[in-house]
Design an enzyme around this catalytic site. Structure first.
Site, PDB file in Angstrom:
ATOM      1  N   LEU B 255       0.806  -1.220   0.000  1.00  0.00           N
ATOM      2  CA  LEU B 255       0.000   0.000   0.000  1.00  0.00           C
ATOM      3  C   LEU B 255       0.847   1.281   0.000  1.00  0.00           C
ATOM      4  O   LEU B 255       1.792   1.401   0.761  1.00  0.00           O
ATOM      5  CB  LEU B 255      -0.836  -0.029   1.280  1.00  0.00           C
ATOM      6  CG  LEU B 255      -2.106   0.784   1.265  1.00  0.00           C
ATOM      7  CD1 LEU B 255      -3.169   0.027   0.496  1.00  0.00           C
ATOM      8  CD2 LEU B 255      -2.588   1.003   2.686  1.00  0.00           C
ATOM      9  N   GLU B 258      -2.726   7.425   0.845  1.00  0.00           N
ATOM     10  CA  GLU B 258      -3.345   8.555   0.169  1.00  0.00           C
ATOM     11  C   GLU B 258      -2.524   9.838   0.371  1.00  0.00           C
ATOM     12  O   GLU B 258      -2.593  10.762  -0.437  1.00  0.00           O
ATOM     13  CB  GLU B 258      -4.745   8.772   0.754  1.00  0.00           C
ATOM     14  CG  GLU B 258      -5.851   8.390  -0.169  1.00  0.00           C
ATOM     15  CD  GLU B 258      -6.673   7.212   0.343  1.00  0.00           C
ATOM     16  OE1 GLU B 258      -6.485   6.800   1.498  1.00  0.00           O
ATOM     17  OE2 GLU B 258      -7.486   6.707  -0.432  1.00  0.00           O
ATOM     18  N   HIS B 356      -8.254  -4.910  -1.140  1.00  0.00           N
ATOM     19  CA  HIS B 356      -7.889  -4.549   0.226  1.00  0.00           C
ATOM     20  C   HIS B 356      -8.709  -5.272   1.293  1.00  0.00           C
ATOM     21  O   HIS B 356      -8.184  -5.709   2.303  1.00  0.00           O
ATOM     22  CB  HIS B 356      -8.071  -3.033   0.359  1.00  0.00           C
ATOM     23  CG  HIS B 356      -7.501  -2.426   1.591  1.00  0.00           C
ATOM     24  ND1 HIS B 356      -6.227  -2.690   2.027  1.00  0.00           N
ATOM     25  CD2 HIS B 356      -8.028  -1.559   2.486  1.00  0.00           C
ATOM     26  CE1 HIS B 356      -5.994  -2.004   3.142  1.00  0.00           C
ATOM     27  NE2 HIS B 356      -7.068  -1.321   3.441  1.00  0.00           N
TER      28      HIS B 356
HETATM   29  C1  LIG Z   1      -2.769  -3.136   5.050  1.00  0.00           C
HETATM   30  C2  LIG Z   1      -4.060  -3.199   5.836  1.00  0.00           C
HETATM   31  C3  LIG Z   1      -4.423  -2.163   6.697  1.00  0.00           C
HETATM   32  C4  LIG Z   1      -5.625  -2.199   7.419  1.00  0.00           C
HETATM   33  N1  LIG Z   1      -5.939  -1.167   8.269  1.00  0.00           N
HETATM   34  C5  LIG Z   1      -7.099  -1.215   9.001  1.00  0.00           C
HETATM   35  C6  LIG Z   1      -7.428  -0.179   9.942  1.00  0.00           C
HETATM   36  O1  LIG Z   1      -6.662   0.767  10.126  1.00  0.00           O
HETATM   37  N2  LIG Z   1      -8.584  -0.262  10.633  1.00  0.00           N
HETATM   38  C7  LIG Z   1      -9.455  -1.302  10.472  1.00  0.00           C
HETATM   39  O2  LIG Z   1     -10.487  -1.332  11.134  1.00  0.00           O
HETATM   40  N3  LIG Z   1      -9.159  -2.318   9.604  1.00  0.00           N
HETATM   41  C8  LIG Z   1      -8.011  -2.302   8.870  1.00  0.00           C
HETATM   42  N4  LIG Z   1      -7.721  -3.328   8.000  1.00  0.00           N
HETATM   43  C9  LIG Z   1      -8.587  -4.511   7.989  1.00  0.00           C
HETATM   44  C10 LIG Z   1      -8.354  -5.361   9.255  1.00  0.00           C
HETATM   45  O3  LIG Z   1      -6.997  -5.313   9.590  1.00  0.00           O
HETATM   46  C11 LIG Z   1      -8.766  -6.827   9.080  1.00  0.00           C
HETATM   47  O4  LIG Z   1     -10.041  -6.899   8.534  1.00  0.00           O
HETATM   48  C12 LIG Z   1      -8.784  -7.545  10.423  1.00  0.00           C
HETATM   49  O5  LIG Z   1      -7.571  -7.376  11.093  1.00  0.00           O
HETATM   50  C13 LIG Z   1      -9.079  -9.035  10.283  1.00  0.00           C
HETATM   51  O6  LIG Z   1      -9.004  -9.644  11.566  1.00  0.00           O
HETATM   52  P1  LIG Z   1      -9.435 -11.143  11.800  1.00  0.00           P
HETATM   53  O7  LIG Z   1      -9.267 -11.427  13.245  1.00  0.00           O
HETATM   54  O8  LIG Z   1     -10.757 -11.377  11.183  1.00  0.00           O
HETATM   55  O9  LIG Z   1      -8.382 -11.987  10.938  1.00  0.00           O
HETATM   56  P2  LIG Z   1      -6.769 -12.036  10.972  1.00  0.00           P
HETATM   57  O10 LIG Z   1      -6.150 -11.067  11.882  1.00  0.00           O
HETATM   58  O11 LIG Z   1      -6.356 -12.039   9.556  1.00  0.00           O
HETATM   59  O12 LIG Z   1      -6.514 -13.465  11.603  1.00  0.00           O
HETATM   60  C14 LIG Z   1      -6.856 -14.661  10.957  1.00  0.00           C
HETATM   61  C15 LIG Z   1      -6.369 -15.819  11.817  1.00  0.00           C
HETATM   62  O13 LIG Z   1      -6.866 -17.032  11.284  1.00  0.00           O
HETATM   63  C16 LIG Z   1      -5.823 -17.981  11.219  1.00  0.00           C
HETATM   64  N5  LIG Z   1      -6.172 -18.918  10.164  1.00  0.00           N
HETATM   65  C17 LIG Z   1      -6.601 -18.648   8.915  1.00  0.00           C
HETATM   66  N6  LIG Z   1      -6.847 -19.790   8.258  1.00  0.00           N
HETATM   67  C18 LIG Z   1      -6.580 -20.792   9.122  1.00  0.00           C
HETATM   68  C19 LIG Z   1      -6.627 -22.230   9.033  1.00  0.00           C
HETATM   69  N7  LIG Z   1      -7.002 -22.856   7.922  1.00  0.00           N
HETATM   70  N8  LIG Z   1      -6.268 -22.946  10.103  1.00  0.00           N
HETATM   71  C20 LIG Z   1      -5.850 -22.351  11.248  1.00  0.00           C
HETATM   72  N9  LIG Z   1      -5.800 -21.001  11.382  1.00  0.00           N
HETATM   73  C21 LIG Z   1      -6.155 -20.257  10.338  1.00  0.00           C
HETATM   74  C22 LIG Z   1      -4.580 -17.163  10.985  1.00  0.00           C
HETATM   75  O14 LIG Z   1      -3.441 -17.882  11.368  1.00  0.00           O
HETATM   76  C23 LIG Z   1      -4.856 -15.968  11.887  1.00  0.00           C
HETATM   77  O15 LIG Z   1      -4.493 -16.278  13.199  1.00  0.00           O
HETATM   78  C24 LIG Z   1      -6.511  -3.299   7.269  1.00  0.00           C
HETATM   79  C25 LIG Z   1      -6.154  -4.342   6.417  1.00  0.00           C
HETATM   80  C26 LIG Z   1      -4.954  -4.303   5.686  1.00  0.00           C
HETATM   81  C27 LIG Z   1      -4.626  -5.432   4.769  1.00  0.00           C
END
Ligand SMILES: Cc1cc2nc3c(=O)[nH]c(=O)nc-3n(C[C@H](O)[C@H](O)[C@H](O)COP(=O)(O)OP(=O)(O)OC[C@H]3O[C@@H](n4cnc5c(N)ncnc54)[C@H](O)[C@@H]3O)c2cc1C
Lengths: 84, 594
Positions: B255, B258, B356
């Site tokens: 990324l 902006e 994203h």
């Molecule tokens: C560059 C970037 C910047 C961002 N900035 C922001 C922000 O500022 N504010 C905001 O609100 N959102 C932001 N987002 C979005 C946000 O970060 C994500 O949507 C959020 O962190 C996802 O969290 P989660 O707990 O759902 O999944 P994740 O944190 O992705 O965790 C997924 C977990 O699942 C596990 N897993 C996956 N598949 C398996 C499997 N088959 N077996 C065992 N374990 C598995 C992984 O190991 C991991 O532990 C951003 C995203 C990106 C890419």
């Protein structure tokens, strides 16, 4: 563990990181440069790969000093991995 | 992998995923005394939540007056009215509590002089129902996600949560009555296949942005939860909606903020033309994300892209004073040198609109319970975070709402599990005799495949197909061809071959299994997008333009409904959007304009 298994484990830890930047850098390094490292450098790389991304990035961008000369060598090589 | 055997372990509950959502859910379970297993492909604090920098939203009103109802309004509007208003009210009302709770878990939020949580402005956050910007985003410097994960992880350590690190869940276990009874997983270190037999299963597996060629998502985002759910007969909701960021480094996806255009960066095509002047004469390069992204894609599609494949445009800051670049945009220079091989002081940066965030996912209600297409809940199955579709983001996510989503629905799903498991203090339901058959067949196929397809090449083919046919700006004929192409790619995925057949740390096998999941996500996205004949939020079709009858191309009469993709038949059904909130009046349909 056999050498190939050790390498596979390292590959997983280099390409399933928290940040895309680090997947690209460490994964690219492993593929292109790792096999030509001295044993000391290889060991230093394993230590770097075990760090969290937000500890490692400042080393790569030069915002934080490396711990020793071998680490500094490897970080310089890492910085040199062109993704494109 | 000589012969496949499977052992069974019993837990009250199993959580797949140790990112923000999984860790938040796990706290509820462990603190309630449930025997809980949390599986993760990586060490918990290496989950992708770390990448979130911007912040988490909550109407704390620490800097100026704010209200959850205003936050709710912004979220409904941001979703282009596709978000479910019951879930959105629930999330926005719970936000202040969720953030304060996190503070008590030790999250080092930035503070005001009086010691309150500091709040900053963010795109789309407004006071008094869209009137003027309000400061609602709470952050911990530029490492909000990282700090959040560490705080949640520490709390779990205290509560004795049992982690299974570097384990990959492969499939859900679901019996003939549709009950979910746990999962089957692979321990990467040994190659062992183990069934986790549980009374409740929570999916918190995060996003699937790697279906696109250009993605800001780390490699780990392979949509495993979506693949597993689809294979178990759960329909996937609103998969056509993906948020794109205009400036990812071409090829790498990393990324570029902006802020670069804010400092005077200009987008140029292959004729060196500042093309944004044609699309947005006033705002030019600073027009909103979707406008800029669509202009870029139009340039590329009309043959004015740059490079050998004419597939990117250039972000030019060479006219800026190098001192300004070094001072105001230091991180960007490093990223560009590192990932584009270009020093932006000397040459422009190649960029493309980049995938994203995934708005769709496994359908849930606001209790975090997974719901069937007929509206009934799936016994024993819960989901939260980016894998889930509650649906609070609808057709377009508001910045900082995803970290909030994972806190609120991580906790809600955990509470639902605690209530269900404690209330019905029953024994585990028996596993069906054939519970592992499909998984073992998949593994066997992979071990014995001859003359098959390369995993890397097939993945790349899928990513290019998605990028070209189902990107930021969508065209009828491209989508139709895209559906045909992605079905071709799917055939190759069914025939992937790996050279390495060993048990210990076989990353080739794991990547092939990840591709099995990615293809389900890609196919559901393409098919859902082809079918939705309107423009709404992040789904913008060339043949559904802005007209007086349908402003922005949105067609509420026909398309104010959620898509549900059914894997078995590769067909779609639809369900109504919940327009009735929990306690307040419905936020009435309106044209989305900022
Ligand atoms: C560059 C970037 C910047 C961002 N900035 C922001 C922000 O500022 N504010 C905001 O609100 N959102 C932001 N987002 C979005 C946000 O970060 C994500 O949507 C959020 O962190 C996802 O969290 P989660 O707990 O759902 O999944 P994740 O944190 O992705 O965790 C997924 C977990 O699942 C596990 N897993 C996956 N598949 C398996 C499997 N088959 N077996 C065992 N374990 C598995 C992984 O190991 C991991 O532990 C951003 C995203 C990106 C890419």
């Amino acid at each position: 563990m056999e050498a190939s298994e050790e390498l596979n484990r390292l590959r997983w830890r280099c390409t399933r990181r928290a940040m895309l930047e680090m997947d690209l850098l460490l994964g690219g390094f492993l593929e292109r440069r790792f096999s030509s490292l001295t044993p000391e450098q290889a060991q230093a790389f394993v230590v770097l790969a075990d760090m969290e991304d937000l500890e490692l990035w400042p080393l790569i961008t030069g915002k934080r000093e490396c711990e020793n000369a071998v680490q500094a060598e490897v970080v310089a090589m890492l910085r040199d991995v062109r993704v494109k | 992998m000589s012969k496949l055997t499977i052992s069974v372990r019993k837990f009250d509950a199993v959580i797949v995923g140790a990112g923000g959502a999984g860790l938040r859910a796990a706290i509820q379970l462990s603190e309630a005394g449930l025997k809980t297993a949390v599986l993760s492909k990586v060490f918990p604090t290496r989950s992708h939540t770390v990448a979130a920098q911007g912040g988490v939203s909550a109407s704390l009103g620490n800097s100026e007056e704010d209200h959850w109802h205003w936050h709710m309004y912004d979220t409904v509007k941001g979703s282009d009215w596709l978000g479910d208003q019951d879930a959105i009210e629930y999330m926005c009302r719970k936000a202040p509590e969720a953030v304060v709770e996190l503070e008590h878990f030790g999250m080092p939020f930035d503070r005001t002089d009086e010691g309150k949580i500091y709040q900053r402005p963010f795109g789309g956050h407004m006071s008094n129902f869209g009137e003027k910007p309000v400061r609602r985003a709470c952050a911990a410097a530029d490492r909000t996600g990282h700090a959040m994960l560490h705080a949640l992880y520490q709390r779990n350590v205290r509560a004795n949560t049992q982690f299974f690190v570097e384990w990959m869940a492969l499939d859900l276990i679901r019996d003939a009555e549709g009950h979910v009874l746990g999962i089957i997983a692979l321990e990467m270190e040994t190659g062992d296949i183990v069934a986790f037999h549980a009374k409740a299963t929570i999916f918190a597996t995060g996003g699937a942005g790697r279906i696109y060629y250009s993605s800001t998502n780390a490699f780990i985002n392979t949509g495993d939860g979506l693949g597993m759910a689809a294979r178990a007969g759960i329909a996937l909701e609103d998969m056509e909606f993906w948020q794109f960021h205009p400036t990812g480094v071409a090829g790498a996806g990393v990324l570029i903020t902006e802020g670069v255009r804010g400092e005077g960066g200009i987008l140029r095509n292959s004729d060196n033309e500042r093309f944004m002047e044609r699309y947005a004469p006033n705002a030019k390069d600073l027009a909103s994300r979707d406008v800029v992204s669509r202009a870029m894609v139009t340039e590329i599609n009309e043959g004015r892209g740059c490079g050998p494949h004419k597939d990117f445009v250039l972000l030019d800051i060479t006219h800026l004073d190098p001192a300004t670049i070094m001072k105001r945009l230091p991180g960007i220079r490093e990223i560009s040198i590192q990932f584009a091989g270009i020093d932006p002081i000397k040459a422009p940066i190649p960029v493309v609109p980049t995938c994203h965030y995934q708005m769709g996912g496994v359908p849930t209600n606001y209790h975090g319970q997974v719901v069937n297409a007929d509206g009934t809940t799936v016994p024993g199955f819960y989901a939260a975070g980016e894998v889930a579709c509650a649906s609070v983001h609808g057709a377009n996510r508001l910045g900082t709402n995803s970290l909030l989503d994972l806190l609120v629905f991580g906790k809600a799903s955990g509470d639902s599990v605690v209530e269900s498991v404690k209330k019905n203090a029953v024994a585990h339901k028996d596993l069906p005799a054939d519970f592992a058959d499909q998984t073992l067949a998949r593994l066997n196929r992979l071990n014995t495949q001859k003359s098959g397809a390369s995993v890397n090449e097939t993945r790349l083919e899928m990513q290019r197909t998605m990028q070209k046919h189902c990107g930021v700006f969508r065209f009828k004929d491209m989508l139709e061809e895209g559906v045909r192409k992605i079905c071709e790619v799917e055939k190759a995925v069914r025939l992937t071959e790996i050279g390495d057949k060993s048990n210990t740390w076989n990353t080739a096998r794991v990547e092939a299994l990840e591709l099995d999941n990615l293809i389900e996500v890609a196919k559901s996205t393409m098919v859902s997008a082809e079918a939705r004949k309107e423009s709404r939020g992040a789904h913008v079709r060339d043949d559904a333009p802005d007209t007086a009858a349908n402003p922005n191309g949105r067609d509420d009469e026909k398309w104010l409904k959620h898509s549900l993709w059914h894997r078995e038949t590769n067909t779609l059904s639809y369900k109504p959007v919940t327009l009735t909130p929990l306690s307040v009046e419905s936020i009435a349909l309106k044209t989305r304009a900022y």
